[in-house]
Every structure is written in C-alpha cells, then in structure tokens.
Enzyme design. Structure first.
Site, PDB file in Angstrom:
ATOM      1  N   GLU A  90      -1.173  -1.424  -5.341  1.00 27.39           N
ATOM      2  CA  GLU A  90      -2.354  -0.680  -5.728  1.00 27.39           C
ATOM      3  C   GLU A  90      -1.956   0.327  -6.804  1.00 27.39           C
ATOM      4  O   GLU A  90      -0.955   1.030  -6.669  1.00 27.39           O
ATOM      5  CB  GLU A  90      -2.926   0.053  -4.515  1.00 27.39           C
ATOM      6  CG  GLU A  90      -4.290   0.605  -4.775  1.00 27.39           C
ATOM      7  CD  GLU A  90      -5.063   0.791  -3.483  1.00 27.39           C
ATOM      8  OE1 GLU A  90      -6.290   0.769  -3.523  1.00 27.39           O
ATOM      9  OE2 GLU A  90      -4.429   0.938  -2.429  1.00 27.39           O
ATOM     10  N   ASP A 146      -3.217   1.266   7.306  1.00 20.62           N
ATOM     11  CA  ASP A 146      -2.373   0.999   6.145  1.00 20.62           C
ATOM     12  C   ASP A 146      -2.036  -0.488   5.988  1.00 20.62           C
ATOM     13  O   ASP A 146      -2.002  -1.018   4.881  1.00 20.62           O
ATOM     14  CB  ASP A 146      -1.084   1.820   6.223  1.00 20.62           C
ATOM     15  CG  ASP A 146      -1.377   3.311   6.277  1.00 20.62           C
ATOM     16  OD1 ASP A 146      -2.316   3.748   5.573  1.00 20.62           O
ATOM     17  OD2 ASP A 146      -0.684   4.024   7.025  1.00 20.62           O
ATOM     18  N   ASP A 171       0.860  -1.171   0.000  1.00 22.70           N
ATOM     19  CA  ASP A 171       0.000   0.000   0.000  1.00 22.70           C
ATOM     20  C   ASP A 171       0.898   1.223   0.000  1.00 22.70           C
ATOM     21  O   ASP A 171       1.718   1.407   0.893  1.00 22.70           O
ATOM     22  CB  ASP A 171      -0.894  -0.014   1.254  1.00 22.70           C
ATOM     23  CG  ASP A 171      -1.772   1.219   1.331  1.00 22.70           C
ATOM     24  OD1 ASP A 171      -2.585   1.424   0.414  1.00 22.70           O
ATOM     25  OD2 ASP A 171      -1.634   1.990   2.299  1.00 22.70           O
TER      26      ASP A 171
END
Ligand code: ZN
Length: 425
Positions: free
Chosen positions: A276, A356, A192
């Site tokens: 991502e 996160d 992330d």
C-alpha cells in the site's frame, strides 16, 4: 541498474585536512554559483548557463587572488559541486512548473560548514583508483584506508566521500549492475504497513520492529536530554552533540540492516510484492510523526522496489485511497471506517477478520488486479543503496561471491528461508 555501495573509510590526520579543504572548496564554488545566479536574477539578466557558470566560478575564479586556493583541490570535485547546483536548479524548476511529481522542491540554498553532511564527488574523469592493496586513491587527497565490508560487483563510475555528523567518513561508490533474475516462484504477497506492527503480510505473518531498535531509541532519548542540559557554547555541549549524532547513526544503521534482511527475504520468497502506497509525508506531519519516522517505511518500500527490479520480481504500489482496512476480503463488502483501536471485526457474511491481515489480503487482491492492467515493476533511475552482503567482487579480495542471505542461491530452500524471515522478524 545503478546501485550505491557504501564503505567506511579511515583517513589519516593529513588526509582529513585535505578532505576538509576539498569540502570547503566544493562548498565555496557551490555558493559562488548560487550567488551569481541570484545576482543575475535580481539584475534582470538571463539565467546563467551551466557552462558560463562553471567558467565563472571555477576557471576564472582560480585566477583571482581571493580564490587562487581552489587550485589546491581536484578540478573534478569543483565541477561536480557546480553540477550539484545545476541539478538542484533543474529539480526546482521542474517542480515549480509541475513537471516533477511529488513533494515540491525548494530552490537551492547556500551550503554551510556547519551542515551535518559534507561531501565531495569524484567521477572517472578524476582518475580515482582502487589500488591493489585495497586503498582508495583520490587525487590531491591521498590513499585512503577503506574497510571493504563486501565486494563491488563491477568497477565504480564515481565515488562520493562523505563526512557525517558523527565525524565518520564514508566512500559511496556508484556501480552499474546487471539484473540477476531469481528462479520464478508462484507465491505472491500483499503487505500492509502499520503502526501496531511494522508490516503485516497477507499470509498472516506479523512483523514487529525488533527490540534492539526500541532499546536504542530509549538510549537516544536519554542522550538527547543530557544534551539539552549542557550550556550553549561549552565544550561539554560539543561532546554531547557528537554523542547524540553517533547514537542516531547507530540506530539508522541497525534499522537499515534489519530492513535489508526483511526486504531480501520477502523478494526472494515471492514472485510479486504488493504494498500500500502510504502517504508518509502526510502522516509525518501528524501526531504519529515519531512512530512514522521510526518505522522508516519509505526506505523499506524503496528497498523492496529496487530489489524486485533487480531480481526479476513484480512490485506494485497500491493507491492509498483503496479502503483496504474497511473491505471484507471474503465477500468484498465495504464495512465503513474503523478506528485504529478496532483490531478485529466480524463481517455480516460471517467472516471474523484480523484488521491488519485482512488489509494485507486486500492489498494482495488490489495488486493482482492492477498488475493485470499494467505490468508493474517500476524502476527508479537514481542510484540506490545496495543491500549489505551483496555478492560482488573486489579487486583485492579473492573470496568467492557470497550470496545475500542466500538470495543468489537456487530454489528448494523455502523452508530454511521462511525460518530466516521469522528469525529476521
Ligand atoms: Zn464479508
């Protein structure tokens, strides 16, 4: 896979003059070509073919008194300038017609001697040569001193000589490399990318951008302020501009090195890497712009991507619309959007999440699902920058091939490697 290897070169004053002449000629040919196409278009004539254009702005132009000096530089340099123009046009057409995905591409624009980056390219046709004494021989330029910081894995197919805003010269070689799959491993990781941390891994590792980058950014800001106080057109201003450009270059170099270490370690330790797909261009237009550019995510993701392809790992981008920070990674419940200030939250199922890390775990899950559908590793066709300290050969230096932070070394070193990541972070 085609990789780029960049090295600093140190031309003598005579060679700098010859390079300046070559940069100038390439620029003139490029601009003449652009003008010719624009005129043809305004006059309602058909698009000038690549061959016709090259004949006009190189072969025929050389015979005119105004452009006779084009003969002073290697013809390949001029042909490559026209090739750049043709590529720029093709990208523009493909983008305008929707064939090319991503950001829309603007039509080619005129090059200026004031552009920050001046470049010329020599292909194999130009018979550039790396000499036994380590110098780079360029036709009509001379034998340039190169600082070989690592070795080339194979003979280069082309070399681009670049002068950057800080007045430094570089030789950028394109080399066709073979993939070197690493021994397989069971580990997989979701990443992330965020603003509070540079990256958070699904195993709970949080990567903070190192202090030296933040310190460098502060110094850069001071230089920028000093520059803004200098009088326009003054000699002091010119000096300040160069100082700022040098500081920028240093920050970029340091950041790139750091990202290389991190991406190499992640690729080495994991069989599959899921990231991502951030809408970086979108974010860069928001108030977060400075932080986004500073973070340099897209460069980092590109490194992961080509290293994965090169070392036989799976790389998958997760669509940016997956609600990774809203979904509970334990029960799958979607808990609604959370402002950035919310760092941890509790799901009704009883799990307390670090925002996160939870997102990274969801990226991992989404990536696994996606790679079951279509086997992931996407390879970019364009040459990419090679990692520093890449193993390779250089005709002159007879050192044994060193590994990239141990990347070509076999398994069984996981502990040391994990420690290395921690240090790299
Ligand atoms: Zn839950």
């Amino acid at each position: 896979m085609q990789l780029r290897y960049n090295f600093r070169v140190y031309p003598t004053s005579g060679q700098r003059e010859a390079l300046a002449r070559a940069f100038g000629c390439a620029r003139v040919v490029f601009n003449d070509g652009l003008r010719a196409r624009q005129h043809a278009r305004e006059a309602g004539q058909p698009y000038l073919s690549d061959g016709e254009l090259s004949k006009r702005v190189i072969t025929q132009a050389k015979r005119t008194p105004e452009r006779a000096w084009l003969g002073e530089v290697s013809a390949v340099v001029l042909q490559q300038a026209v090739a750049d123009l043709n590529t720029a046009y093709r990208n523009f057409f493909a983008s305008a017609s929707g064939k090319r995905k991503g950001r829309s591409v603007a039509p080619p624009r005129f090059r200026s001697r004031k552009d920050n980056r001046q470049a010329i390219r020599f292909t194999a046709n130009a018979r550039f040569k790396i000499l036994d004494n380590g110098r780079l021989r360029l036709p009509k330029i001379g034998d340039l001193a190169v600082r070989w910081s690592r070795r080339l894995p194979a003979a280069p197919t082309s070399v681009t000589v670049i002068r950057d805003a800080a007045g430094r010269y570089f030789a950028s070689f394109v080399v066709q490399t073979t993939n070197e799959p690493l021994p397989p491993t069971d580990a997989e990781v979701g990443i992330d990318l965020g603003l509070t941390h540079f990256a958070v891994l699904s195993d709970g590792t949080k990567v903070v951008a190192p202090k030296f980058l933040r310190r460098a950014a502060r110094k850069l800001r001071k230089l920028q302020q000093a520059l803004s106080r200098k009088q326009r057109g003054s000699a002091n201003r010119t000096k300040a501009v160069i100082k700022v450009a040098r500081a920028h270059a240093r920050v970029a170099d340091t950041r790139r090195d750091w990202q290389h270490k991190l991406s190499t370690a992640i690729i080495r330790d994991n069989q599959a890497v899921y990231v991502e797909d951030l809408c970086v261009t979108g974010l860069a237009r928001t108030r977060l712009a400075k932080a986004v550019h500073d973070a340099g995510w897209s460069q980092f993701v590109q490194m992961l991507e080509y290293k994965a392809a090169r070392y036989g790992r799976t790389f998958v981008r997760i669509g940016r619309f997956a609600p990774t920070s809203q979904t509970c990674s334990a029960c799958g419940r979607i808990d609604g959007p959370k402002p950035l200030s919310v760092r941890s939250w509790a799901c009704p199922c009883g799990t307390v999440h670090d925002r996160d890390v939870n997102a990274a775990i969801n990226v991992l899950a989404a990536g696994r699902a996606e790679s079951l559908n279509a086997c992931g590793a996407q390879v970019r066709p364009a040459p990419l920058p090679a990692p520093r300290r890449e193993a390779g050969i250089h005709p002159n230096v007879a050192r044994t091939a060193r590994s990239v932070q141990g990347i070509s070394i076999a398994v069984g070193r996981r502990e040391r490697q994990s420690a290395e990541i921690r240090r790299a972070l």
